[in-house]
Design a protein around this motif. Structure first.
Motif, PDB file in Angstrom:
ATOM      1  N   ILE A  37      -7.921 -14.285   5.365  1.00 30.42           N
ATOM      2  CA  ILE A  37      -7.316 -13.074   4.814  1.00 30.42           C
ATOM      3  C   ILE A  37      -6.287 -13.528   3.799  1.00 30.42           C
ATOM      4  CG2 ILE A  37      -5.959 -11.003   5.291  1.00 30.42           C
ATOM      5  CD1 ILE A  37      -7.226 -11.013   8.096  1.00 30.42           C
ATOM      6  N   HIS A  38      -6.537 -13.193   2.556  1.00 31.60           N
ATOM      7  CA  HIS A  38      -5.636 -13.609   1.482  1.00 31.60           C
ATOM      8  C   HIS A  38      -4.388 -12.732   1.462  1.00 31.60           C
ATOM      9  CE1 HIS A  38      -8.435 -16.385  -0.433  1.00 31.60           C
ATOM     10  NE2 HIS A  38      -9.375 -15.531  -0.062  1.00 31.60           N
ATOM     11  N   ARG A  39      -3.280 -13.351   1.145  1.00 34.22           N
ATOM     12  CA  ARG A  39      -2.030 -12.610   1.024  1.00 34.22           C
ATOM     13  C   ARG A  39      -2.145 -11.636  -0.152  1.00 34.22           C
ATOM     14  NH1 ARG A  39       3.433 -15.804   0.707  1.00 34.22           N
ATOM     15  NH2 ARG A  39       3.367 -15.415   2.926  1.00 34.22           N
ATOM     16  N   ASP A  40      -1.699 -10.438   0.059  1.00 30.96           N
ATOM     17  CA  ASP A  40      -1.687  -9.412  -0.976  1.00 30.96           C
ATOM     18  C   ASP A  40      -0.392  -8.617  -0.822  1.00 30.96           C
ATOM     19  OD1 ASP A  40      -2.001  -7.219  -2.651  1.00 30.96           O
ATOM     20  OD2 ASP A  40      -4.067  -6.827  -2.037  1.00 30.96           O
ATOM     21  N   GLU A  41       0.508  -8.814  -1.748  1.00 32.35           N
ATOM     22  CA  GLU A  41       1.819  -8.160  -1.675  1.00 32.35           C
ATOM     23  C   GLU A  41       1.717  -6.644  -1.801  1.00 32.35           C
ATOM     24  OE1 GLU A  41       4.566  -9.770  -0.889  1.00 32.35           O
ATOM     25  OE2 GLU A  41       3.536 -11.694  -0.875  1.00 32.35           O
ATOM     26  N   ASN A  42       0.569  -6.158  -2.267  1.00 32.96           N
ATOM     27  CA  ASN A  42       0.395  -4.714  -2.429  1.00 32.96           C
ATOM     28  C   ASN A  42      -0.197  -4.060  -1.181  1.00 32.96           C
ATOM     29  OD1 ASN A  42       1.294  -4.647  -5.176  1.00 32.96           O
ATOM     30  ND2 ASN A  42      -0.633  -5.617  -5.715  1.00 32.96           N
ATOM     31  N   ARG A  43      -0.558  -4.864  -0.192  1.00 31.26           N
ATOM     32  CA  ARG A  43      -1.152  -4.349   1.035  1.00 31.26           C
ATOM     33  C   ARG A  43      -0.042  -4.165   2.077  1.00 31.26           C
ATOM     34  NH1 ARG A  43      -5.399  -8.037   1.899  1.00 31.26           N
ATOM     35  NH2 ARG A  43      -3.891  -9.410   2.830  1.00 31.26           N
ATOM     36  N   SER A  44      -0.125  -3.085   2.806  1.00 29.64           N
ATOM     37  CA  SER A  44       0.881  -2.828   3.842  1.00 29.64           C
ATOM     38  C   SER A  44       0.580  -3.682   5.073  1.00 29.64           C
ATOM     39  CB  SER A  44       0.867  -1.344   4.235  1.00 29.64           C
ATOM     40  OG  SER A  44      -0.308  -1.040   4.956  1.00 29.64           O
ATOM     41  N   ILE A  45       1.541  -3.757   5.965  1.00 29.51           N
ATOM     42  CA  ILE A  45       1.360  -4.476   7.226  1.00 29.51           C
ATOM     43  C   ILE A  45       0.223  -3.830   8.015  1.00 29.51           C
ATOM     44  CG2 ILE A  45       2.418  -5.005   9.452  1.00 29.51           C
ATOM     45  CD1 ILE A  45       5.096  -5.261   7.913  1.00 29.51           C
ATOM     46  N   GLU A  46       0.172  -2.519   8.029  1.00 31.64           N
ATOM     47  CA  GLU A  46      -0.869  -1.805   8.757  1.00 31.64           C
ATOM     48  C   GLU A  46      -2.249  -2.108   8.190  1.00 31.64           C
ATOM     49  OE1 GLU A  46       1.963  -0.393   7.609  1.00 31.64           O
ATOM     50  OE2 GLU A  46       2.970  -0.129   9.540  1.00 31.64           O
ATOM     51  N   GLN A  47      -2.354  -2.184   6.855  1.00 31.26           N
ATOM     52  CA  GLN A  47      -3.638  -2.512   6.233  1.00 31.26           C
ATOM     53  C   GLN A  47      -4.072  -3.938   6.593  1.00 31.26           C
ATOM     54  OE1 GLN A  47      -2.263  -1.587   2.277  1.00 31.26           O
ATOM     55  NE2 GLN A  47      -3.601   0.213   2.146  1.00 31.26           N
ATOM     56  N   THR A  48      -3.119  -4.840   6.611  1.00 32.84           N
ATOM     57  CA  THR A  48      -3.429  -6.220   6.979  1.00 32.84           C
ATOM     58  C   THR A  48      -3.872  -6.287   8.434  1.00 32.84           C
ATOM     59  OG1 THR A  48      -1.838  -7.055   5.362  1.00 32.84           O
ATOM     60  CG2 THR A  48      -2.528  -8.579   7.104  1.00 32.84           C
ATOM     61  N   LEU A  49      -3.203  -5.557   9.295  1.00 36.20           N
ATOM     62  CA  LEU A  49      -3.578  -5.521  10.707  1.00 36.20           C
ATOM     63  C   LEU A  49      -4.999  -4.990  10.873  1.00 36.20           C
ATOM     64  CD1 LEU A  49      -2.873  -5.951  13.655  1.00 36.20           C
ATOM     65  CD2 LEU A  49      -1.814  -3.688  13.654  1.00 36.20           C
ATOM     66  N   THR A  50      -5.374  -3.995  10.102  1.00 32.31           N
ATOM     67  CA  THR A  50      -6.736  -3.466  10.145  1.00 32.31           C
ATOM     68  C   THR A  50      -7.747  -4.546   9.766  1.00 32.31           C
ATOM     69  OG1 THR A  50      -5.985  -1.223   9.671  1.00 32.31           O
ATOM     70  CG2 THR A  50      -8.292  -1.707   9.201  1.00 32.31           C
ATOM     71  N   LEU A  51      -7.440  -5.352   8.753  1.00 38.05           N
ATOM     72  CA  LEU A  51      -8.327  -6.446   8.362  1.00 38.05           C
ATOM     73  C   LEU A  51      -8.471  -7.463   9.491  1.00 38.05           C
ATOM     74  CD1 LEU A  51      -7.153  -7.146   4.692  1.00 38.05           C
ATOM     75  CD2 LEU A  51      -9.273  -6.048   5.417  1.00 38.05           C
ATOM     76  N   VAL A  52      -7.369  -7.765  10.149  1.00 37.43           N
ATOM     77  CA  VAL A  52      -7.391  -8.716  11.260  1.00 37.43           C
ATOM     78  C   VAL A  52      -8.218  -8.153  12.423  1.00 37.43           C
ATOM     79  CG1 VAL A  52      -5.968  -9.868  13.005  1.00 37.43           C
ATOM     80  CG2 VAL A  52      -5.208  -9.791  10.622  1.00 37.43           C
ATOM     81  N   GLU A  53      -8.019  -6.895  12.730  1.00 40.66           N
ATOM     82  CA  GLU A  53      -8.773  -6.264  13.820  1.00 40.66           C
ATOM     83  C   GLU A  53     -10.269  -6.299  13.533  1.00 40.66           C
ATOM     84  OE1 GLU A  53      -5.492  -3.050  15.462  1.00 40.66           O
ATOM     85  OE2 GLU A  53      -6.843  -2.459  13.853  1.00 40.66           O
ATOM     86  N   LYS A  54     -10.657  -6.010  12.304  1.00 43.03           N
ATOM     87  CA  LYS A  54     -12.072  -6.042  11.945  1.00 43.03           C
ATOM     88  C   LYS A  54     -12.619  -7.464  12.025  1.00 43.03           C
ATOM     89  CE  LYS A  54     -12.139  -2.019   8.901  1.00 43.03           C
ATOM     90  NZ  LYS A  54     -12.279  -1.558   7.518  1.00 43.03           N
ATOM     91  N   ALA A  55     -11.849  -8.435  11.545  1.00 43.15           N
ATOM     92  CA  ALA A  55     -12.296  -9.831  11.535  1.00 43.15           C
ATOM     93  C   ALA A  55     -12.553 -10.345  12.949  1.00 43.15           C
ATOM     94  CB  ALA A  55     -11.261 -10.710  10.841  1.00 43.15           C
ATOM     95  N   PHE A  56     -11.758  -9.908  13.907  1.00 38.78           N
ATOM     96  CA  PHE A  56     -11.886 -10.389  15.282  1.00 38.78           C
ATOM     97  C   PHE A  56     -12.606  -9.400  16.194  1.00 38.78           C
ATOM     98  CE2 PHE A  56      -8.463 -13.037  13.644  1.00 38.78           C
ATOM     99  CZ  PHE A  56      -8.898 -14.286  14.063  1.00 38.78           C
ATOM    100  N   GLY A  57     -13.167  -8.358  15.592  1.00 42.46           N
ATOM    101  CA  GLY A  57     -13.935  -7.397  16.387  1.00 42.46           C
ATOM    102  C   GLY A  57     -13.085  -6.620  17.382  1.00 42.46           C
ATOM    103  N   LEU A  58     -11.874  -6.339  17.025  1.00 47.67           N
ATOM    104  CA  LEU A  58     -10.972  -5.640  17.943  1.00 47.67           C
ATOM    105  C   LEU A  58     -11.022  -4.125  17.738  1.00 47.67           C
ATOM    106  CD1 LEU A  58      -7.935  -8.057  17.628  1.00 47.67           C
ATOM    107  CD2 LEU A  58      -9.662  -7.959  19.445  1.00 47.67           C
ATOM    108  N   ARG A  59     -11.766  -3.693  16.762  1.00 50.76           N
ATOM    109  CA  ARG A  59     -11.901  -2.262  16.491  1.00 50.76           C
ATOM    110  C   ARG A  59     -13.330  -1.878  16.373  1.00 50.76           C
ATOM    111  NH1 ARG A  59      -7.920   0.898  12.376  1.00 50.76           N
ATOM    112  NH2 ARG A  59      -6.431   1.289  13.994  1.00 50.76           N
TER     113      ARG A  59
END
Length: 59
Positions: A37-59
């Motif tokens: 997951i690349h750092r993106d200063e324009n992405r919110s913490i919540e958006q980043t968390l969503t990416l992490v959840e999808k990557a690990f199949g948590l959602r």
């Protein structure tokens, strides 16, 4: 700066960073098969968390 030759110690440190952060090593991690997951200063913490959840199949 307490080394016998602080300038040489600093140069050694810089060279080490250049080797560690080389394009080759970057690509090795990027194409390793692990989720990246690349750092993106324009992405919110919540958006980043969503990416992490999808990557690990948590959602």
């Amino acid at each position: 700066m307490e080394e016998p030759d602080p300038e040489q110690a600093l140069e050694n440190y810089r060279q080490s960073l250049m080797r560690i952060h080389s394009q080759e090593r970057y690509d090795r991690f990027l194409y390793s098969g692990f989720h990246v997951i690349h750092r993106d200063e324009n992405r919110s913490i919540e958006q980043t968390l969503t990416l992490v959840e999808k990557a690990f199949g948590l959602r």
